[in-house]
Design a protein around this motif. Structure first.
Motif, PDB file in Angstrom:
ATOM      1  N   MET A   1       0.637  -1.391  -0.597  1.00 41.94           N
ATOM      2  CA  MET A   1       0.290  -0.200  -0.162  1.00 41.94           C
ATOM      3  C   MET A   1       1.215   0.923   0.042  1.00 41.94           C
ATOM      4  O   MET A   1       0.877   2.282  -0.949  1.00 41.94           O
ATOM      5  N   ASN A   2       1.541   1.273   1.300  1.00 44.11           N
ATOM      6  CA  ASN A   2       2.806   2.085   1.079  1.00 44.11           C
ATOM      7  C   ASN A   2       3.599   2.339  -0.486  1.00 44.11           C
ATOM      8  O   ASN A   2       3.436   3.594  -0.811  1.00 44.11           O
ATOM      9  N   ARG A   3       3.336   1.175  -1.323  1.00 42.28           N
ATOM     10  CA  ARG A   3       4.285   1.403  -2.315  1.00 42.28           C
ATOM     11  C   ARG A   3       3.281   2.406  -3.672  1.00 42.28           C
ATOM     12  O   ARG A   3       3.965   3.049  -4.160  1.00 42.28           O
ATOM     13  N   VAL A   4       2.185   2.266  -2.957  1.00 40.97           N
ATOM     14  CA  VAL A   4       1.107   2.075  -4.303  1.00 40.97           C
ATOM     15  C   VAL A   4       1.660   4.198  -3.857  1.00 40.97           C
ATOM     16  O   VAL A   4       1.206   4.578  -5.148  1.00 40.97           O
ATOM     17  N   PHE A   5       1.267   4.576  -2.847  1.00 43.31           N
ATOM     18  CA  PHE A   5       1.607   5.638  -2.814  1.00 43.31           C
ATOM     19  C   PHE A   5       2.293   6.913  -3.160  1.00 43.31           C
ATOM     20  O   PHE A   5       2.641   7.548  -3.634  1.00 43.31           O
ATOM     21  N   VAL A   6       3.925   6.479  -2.974  1.00 44.67           N
ATOM     22  CA  VAL A   6       5.101   6.512  -3.694  1.00 44.67           C
ATOM     23  C   VAL A   6       4.805   6.446  -5.328  1.00 44.67           C
ATOM     24  O   VAL A   6       5.153   7.649  -5.523  1.00 44.67           O
ATOM     25  N   LEU A   7       4.007   4.993  -5.623  1.00 45.27           N
ATOM     26  CA  LEU A   7       4.414   6.234  -7.652  1.00 45.27           C
ATOM     27  C   LEU A   7       3.844   6.864  -7.860  1.00 45.27           C
ATOM     28  O   LEU A   7       4.337   7.336  -9.002  1.00 45.27           O
ATOM     29  N   ALA A   8       2.044   6.816  -6.874  1.00 43.83           N
ATOM     30  CA  ALA A   8       1.295   7.481  -7.293  1.00 43.83           C
ATOM     31  C   ALA A   8       2.138   9.390  -7.123  1.00 43.83           C
ATOM     32  O   ALA A   8       1.800  10.412  -8.220  1.00 43.83           O
ATOM     33  N   GLY A   9       2.817   9.629  -5.783  1.00 48.45           N
ATOM     34  CA  GLY A   9       3.411  10.756  -6.223  1.00 48.45           C
ATOM     35  C   GLY A   9       4.150  11.388  -7.169  1.00 48.45           C
ATOM     36  O   GLY A   9       4.389  12.356  -7.292  1.00 48.45           O
ATOM     37  N   GLN A  10       4.668   9.727  -7.061  1.00 48.48           N
ATOM     38  CA  GLN A  10       5.968  10.350  -8.401  1.00 48.48           C
ATOM     39  C   GLN A  10       5.538  10.632  -9.759  1.00 48.48           C
ATOM     40  O   GLN A  10       6.211  11.168 -10.344  1.00 48.48           O
ATOM     41  N   ALA A  11       4.403  10.213  -9.877  1.00 45.98           N
ATOM     42  CA  ALA A  11       3.798   9.989 -11.635  1.00 45.98           C
ATOM     43  C   ALA A  11       2.749  12.007 -10.820  1.00 45.98           C
ATOM     44  O   ALA A  11       3.091  12.845 -12.201  1.00 45.98           O
ATOM     45  N   LEU A  12       2.736  12.022 -10.092  1.00 45.53           N
ATOM     46  CA  LEU A  12       2.110  13.361 -10.626  1.00 45.53           C
ATOM     47  C   LEU A  12       2.918  14.678 -10.263  1.00 45.53           C
ATOM     48  O   LEU A  12       3.071  15.239 -10.887  1.00 45.53           O
ATOM     49  N   LEU A  13       4.384  14.560  -9.036  1.00 45.90           N
ATOM     50  CA  LEU A  13       4.870  15.259  -9.325  1.00 45.90           C
ATOM     51  C   LEU A  13       5.863  15.303 -11.066  1.00 45.90           C
ATOM     52  O   LEU A  13       6.311  16.271 -11.252  1.00 45.90           O
ATOM     53  N   TYR A  14       6.270  13.742 -11.668  1.00 45.51           N
ATOM     54  CA  TYR A  14       6.425  14.438 -12.851  1.00 45.51           C
ATOM     55  C   TYR A  14       5.477  14.681 -13.864  1.00 45.51           C
ATOM     56  O   TYR A  14       6.308  16.080 -15.025  1.00 45.51           O
ATOM     57  N   GLY A  15       4.479  14.513 -13.849  1.00 45.63           N
ATOM     58  CA  GLY A  15       3.417  14.759 -14.336  1.00 45.63           C
ATOM     59  C   GLY A  15       3.542  16.824 -14.317  1.00 45.63           C
ATOM     60  O   GLY A  15       3.242  17.939 -15.538  1.00 45.63           O
ATOM     61  N   GLY A  16       3.425  17.114 -12.957  1.00 40.87           N
ATOM     62  CA  GLY A  16       3.516  18.417 -13.150  1.00 40.87           C
ATOM     63  C   GLY A  16       4.954  19.326 -13.886  1.00 40.87           C
ATOM     64  O   GLY A  16       4.234  20.556 -13.738  1.00 40.87           O
ATOM     65  N   PHE A  17       5.855  18.628 -13.129  1.00 39.49           N
ATOM     66  CA  PHE A  17       7.077  19.028 -14.176  1.00 39.49           C
ATOM     67  C   PHE A  17       7.213  18.646 -15.002  1.00 39.49           C
ATOM     68  O   PHE A  17       7.653  20.447 -16.266  1.00 39.49           O
ATOM     69  N   ALA A  18       6.472  17.749 -16.246  1.00 37.47           N
ATOM     70  CA  ALA A  18       6.514  17.818 -17.751  1.00 37.47           C
ATOM     71  C   ALA A  18       5.246  19.412 -17.737  1.00 37.47           C
ATOM     72  O   ALA A  18       5.316  19.322 -18.776  1.00 37.47           O
ATOM     73  N   LEU A  19       4.114  19.557 -17.464  1.00 36.11           N
ATOM     74  CA  LEU A  19       3.482  20.262 -17.488  1.00 36.11           C
ATOM     75  C   LEU A  19       4.100  22.038 -17.376  1.00 36.11           C
ATOM     76  O   LEU A  19       3.827  22.610 -17.875  1.00 36.11           O
ATOM     77  N   LEU A  20       4.558  21.967 -15.824  1.00 39.36           N
ATOM     78  CA  LEU A  20       5.042  23.217 -16.084  1.00 39.36           C
ATOM     79  C   LEU A  20       6.516  23.718 -16.854  1.00 39.36           C
ATOM     80  O   LEU A  20       6.278  24.718 -17.678  1.00 39.36           O
ATOM     81  N   ILE A  21       6.937  22.518 -17.846  1.00 39.96           N
ATOM     82  CA  ILE A  21       8.323  23.155 -19.031  1.00 39.96           C
ATOM     83  C   ILE A  21       6.950  23.319 -20.336  1.00 39.96           C
ATOM     84  O   ILE A  21       7.238  24.120 -21.084  1.00 39.96           O
ATOM     85  N   GLY A  22       5.739  22.389 -20.592  1.00 37.33           N
ATOM     86  CA  GLY A  22       5.382  22.503 -21.531  1.00 37.33           C
ATOM     87  C   GLY A  22       4.925  24.047 -21.740  1.00 37.33           C
ATOM     88  O   GLY A  22       4.853  24.579 -22.738  1.00 37.33           O
ATOM     89  N   VAL A  23       3.977  24.287 -20.601  1.00 41.92           N
ATOM     90  CA  VAL A  23       4.061  25.524 -20.617  1.00 41.92           C
ATOM     91  C   VAL A  23       4.423  26.846 -20.433  1.00 41.92           C
ATOM     92  O   VAL A  23       4.729  28.277 -21.464  1.00 41.92           O
ATOM     93  N   PHE A  24       5.688  26.915 -20.233  1.00 47.39           N
ATOM     94  CA  PHE A  24       6.781  27.788 -20.674  1.00 47.39           C
ATOM     95  C   PHE A  24       7.514  27.857 -21.746  1.00 47.39           C
ATOM     96  O   PHE A  24       7.917  27.942 -22.149  1.00 47.39           O
ATOM     97  N   SER A  25       7.593  26.726 -21.946  1.00 47.93           N
ATOM     98  CA  SER A  25       8.365  26.637 -23.513  1.00 47.93           C
ATOM     99  C   SER A  25       7.202  27.601 -24.670  1.00 47.93           C
ATOM    100  O   SER A  25       7.580  27.535 -25.910  1.00 47.93           O
ATOM    101  N   HIS A  26       6.248  27.319 -24.097  1.00 46.39           N
ATOM    102  CA  HIS A  26       5.396  28.478 -25.391  1.00 46.39           C
ATOM    103  C   HIS A  26       4.796  29.590 -24.931  1.00 46.39           C
ATOM    104  O   HIS A  26       3.896  30.734 -25.536  1.00 46.39           O
TER     105      HIS A  26
END
Length: 167
Positions: A1-26
């Motif tokens: 269960m703990n591992r699921v939260f870790v993976l979900a947190g990582q996916a959320l952070l990576y997605g946020g970084f990708a969104l930030l880079i996408g916004v500032f590239s345009h």
């Protein structure tokens, strides 16, 4: 269960970084020049002439030198500054005197200037002096150029091609 939260947190952070880079590239939009402007770049590295002519060593001067240092001529190292003038449509757009580089003032003089101009036909005159003279110029180039919007005209100095060249 703990591992699921870790993976979900990582996916959320990576997605946020990708969104930030996408916004500032345009956004915000960047345009290096206005729609009706062109660019003139004056850019060169050139050695001025030596300040003093080479002269032969005297017998006394040669005797003071080590045997491996006995060259027939003594040449001073210092070079003259390089003065450049750029006129656009008859008006002086840039005038600069570049001192030689180096501790002994024996290196090349470097000039770089970026000028934004309206696109269209322009009369360009470039003059360069690389001696200790206080008036007159050794090299001069005049040309009529038709600059398109966003075009970059580079003004360079190439002694093998006769001096000042427009690229």
């Amino acid at each position: 269960m703990n591992r699921v939260f870790v993976l979900a947190g990582q996916a959320l952070l990576y997605g946020g970084f990708a969104l930030l880079i996408g916004v500032f590239s345009h956004w915000p939009a960047y345009a290096p020049l206005a729609a009706d402007e062109a660019l003139i770049k004056l850019s060169f590295v050139h050695h001025g002439k030596r300040i003093a002519e080479c002269r032969p060593y005297t017998a006394a001067e040669l005797a003071k030198l080590a045997p491996n240092m006995r060259a027939p001529l003594k040449c001073e190292r210092e070079r003259a500054p390089v003065t450049v003038e750029l006129d656009i449509d008859g008006a002086t757009a840039y005038r600069y005197t570049a001192a030689p580089s180096g501790l002994s003032r024996d290196g090349a003089s470097t000039v770089y200037k970026r000028l934004e101009v309206r696109s269209g036909t322009h009369r360009i005159t470039v003059r360069l002096r690389d001696t200790t003279a206080t008036s007159g110029f050794n090299y001069q180039h005049e040309a009529t150029v038709d600059l398109k919007p966003a075009q970059v005209l580079v003004i360079d100095f190439d002694p093998e091609r006769g001096g000042i060249v427009l690229l």
